[in-house]
Design a protein around this motif. Structure first.
Motif, mmCIF file in Angstrom:
data_model
loop_
_atom_site.group_PDB
_atom_site.id
_atom_site.type_symbol
_atom_site.label_atom_id
_atom_site.label_comp_id
_atom_site.label_asym_id
_atom_site.label_seq_id
_atom_site.Cartn_x
_atom_site.Cartn_y
_atom_site.Cartn_z
ATOM 1 N N LEU A 66 9.484 -2.787 21.359
ATOM 2 C CA LEU A 66 10.759 -2.191 21.767
ATOM 3 C C LEU A 66 10.610 -0.700 22.060
ATOM 4 O O LEU A 66 11.118 -0.197 23.063
ATOM 5 C CB LEU A 66 11.819 -2.417 20.685
ATOM 6 N N LEU A 67 9.883 0.005 21.213
ATOM 7 C CA LEU A 67 9.665 1.438 21.430
ATOM 8 C C LEU A 67 8.806 1.690 22.669
ATOM 9 O O LEU A 67 9.016 2.671 23.394
ATOM 10 C CB LEU A 67 9.043 2.077 20.189
ATOM 11 N N LYS A 92 13.697 11.141 24.997
ATOM 12 C CA LYS A 92 13.021 9.904 24.596
ATOM 13 C C LYS A 92 12.961 9.775 23.089
ATOM 14 O O LYS A 92 13.247 8.711 22.531
ATOM 15 C CB LYS A 92 11.594 9.851 25.170
ATOM 16 N N SER A 93 12.607 10.868 22.404
ATOM 17 C CA SER A 93 12.505 10.785 20.943
ATOM 18 C C SER A 93 13.879 10.589 20.304
ATOM 19 O O SER A 93 13.995 9.898 19.295
ATOM 20 C CB SER A 93 11.810 12.021 20.384
ATOM 21 N N ALA A 94 14.927 11.150 20.906
ATOM 22 C CA ALA A 94 16.277 10.960 20.367
ATOM 23 C C ALA A 94 16.704 9.498 20.485
ATOM 24 O O ALA A 94 17.297 8.933 19.555
ATOM 25 C CB ALA A 94 17.268 11.859 21.096
ATOM 26 N N VAL A 95 16.400 8.879 21.624
ATOM 27 C CA VAL A 95 16.738 7.456 21.799
ATOM 28 C C VAL A 95 15.935 6.603 20.830
ATOM 29 O O VAL A 95 16.465 5.686 20.200
ATOM 30 C CB VAL A 95 16.508 7.020 23.263
ATOM 31 N N LYS A 96 14.667 6.916 20.676
ATOM 32 C CA LYS A 96 13.827 6.153 19.750
ATOM 33 C C LYS A 96 14.342 6.279 18.316
ATOM 34 O O LYS A 96 14.387 5.298 17.573
ATOM 35 C CB LYS A 96 12.383 6.630 19.816
ATOM 36 N N MET A 97 14.735 7.491 17.914
ATOM 37 C CA MET A 97 15.256 7.680 16.556
ATOM 38 C C MET A 97 16.549 6.909 16.347
ATOM 39 O O MET A 97 16.760 6.300 15.300
ATOM 40 C CB MET A 97 15.495 9.164 16.281
ATOM 41 N N ALA A 98 17.419 6.918 17.375
ATOM 42 C CA ALA A 98 18.693 6.207 17.246
ATOM 43 C C ALA A 98 18.467 4.706 17.122
ATOM 44 O O ALA A 98 19.094 4.032 16.295
ATOM 45 C CB ALA A 98 19.579 6.516 18.450
ATOM 46 N N VAL A 99 17.560 4.175 17.935
ATOM 47 C CA VAL A 99 17.272 2.735 17.880
ATOM 48 C C VAL A 99 16.577 2.395 16.567
ATOM 49 O O VAL A 99 16.918 1.420 15.895
ATOM 50 C CB VAL A 99 16.413 2.317 19.099
ATOM 51 N N ASP A 100 15.609 3.216 16.182
ATOM 52 C CA ASP A 100 14.833 2.937 14.977
ATOM 53 C C ASP A 100 15.689 3.008 13.713
ATOM 54 O O ASP A 100 15.462 2.282 12.754
ATOM 55 C CB ASP A 100 13.663 3.919 14.889
#
Length: 113
Positions: A66-67, A92-100
């Motif tokens: 997913l990441l 990108k890192s903000a979206v990854k943190m929100a999803v994670d």
């Protein structure tokens, strides 16, 4: 300088020179028939709306996939956007943190006793 209310009044209406003649009318065509209505089907009760479905635990491999997918889609999205590489990485890192933060992985799964 602000306008006073008396400055905003209509001074008068100009008269028209002459009216134009009407060129003619067209006949009205037939009106299509009205389709009949049908009865309302069954409706679920309110209790069915708020029922929660079971949450499935995501494996580490699915999380990594997913990441990776987020990285690919971000590359497509930012292509030609004019954003600097630094801003792209921040987004990108903000979206990854929100999803994670919303994922439940094997380590966080409650243990059954």
């Amino acid at each position: 300088m602000t306008k006073k209310p008396k400055d905003m009044k209509v001074g008068g209406v100009k008269t028209t020179d002459a009216s134009e003649s009407v060129k003619g009318t067209q006949s009205v065509g037939g009106v299509a028939g009205v389709l009949p209505t049908s009865g309302v089907g069954s409706v679920k009760g309110v209790g069915a709306v708020g029922k929660r479905r079971t949450t499935r635990v995501m494996t580490d491999a699915e999380r990594d996939d997913l990441l990776r997918l987020i990285d690919e889609e971000a590359g497509k999205l930012f292509q030609g956007s004019g954003l600097t590489k630094e801003k792209q990485e921040v987004l990108k890192s903000a979206v990854k943190m929100a999803v994670d933060s919303g994922l439940i992985n094997d380590k966080d799964k409650p243990k059954k006793e």
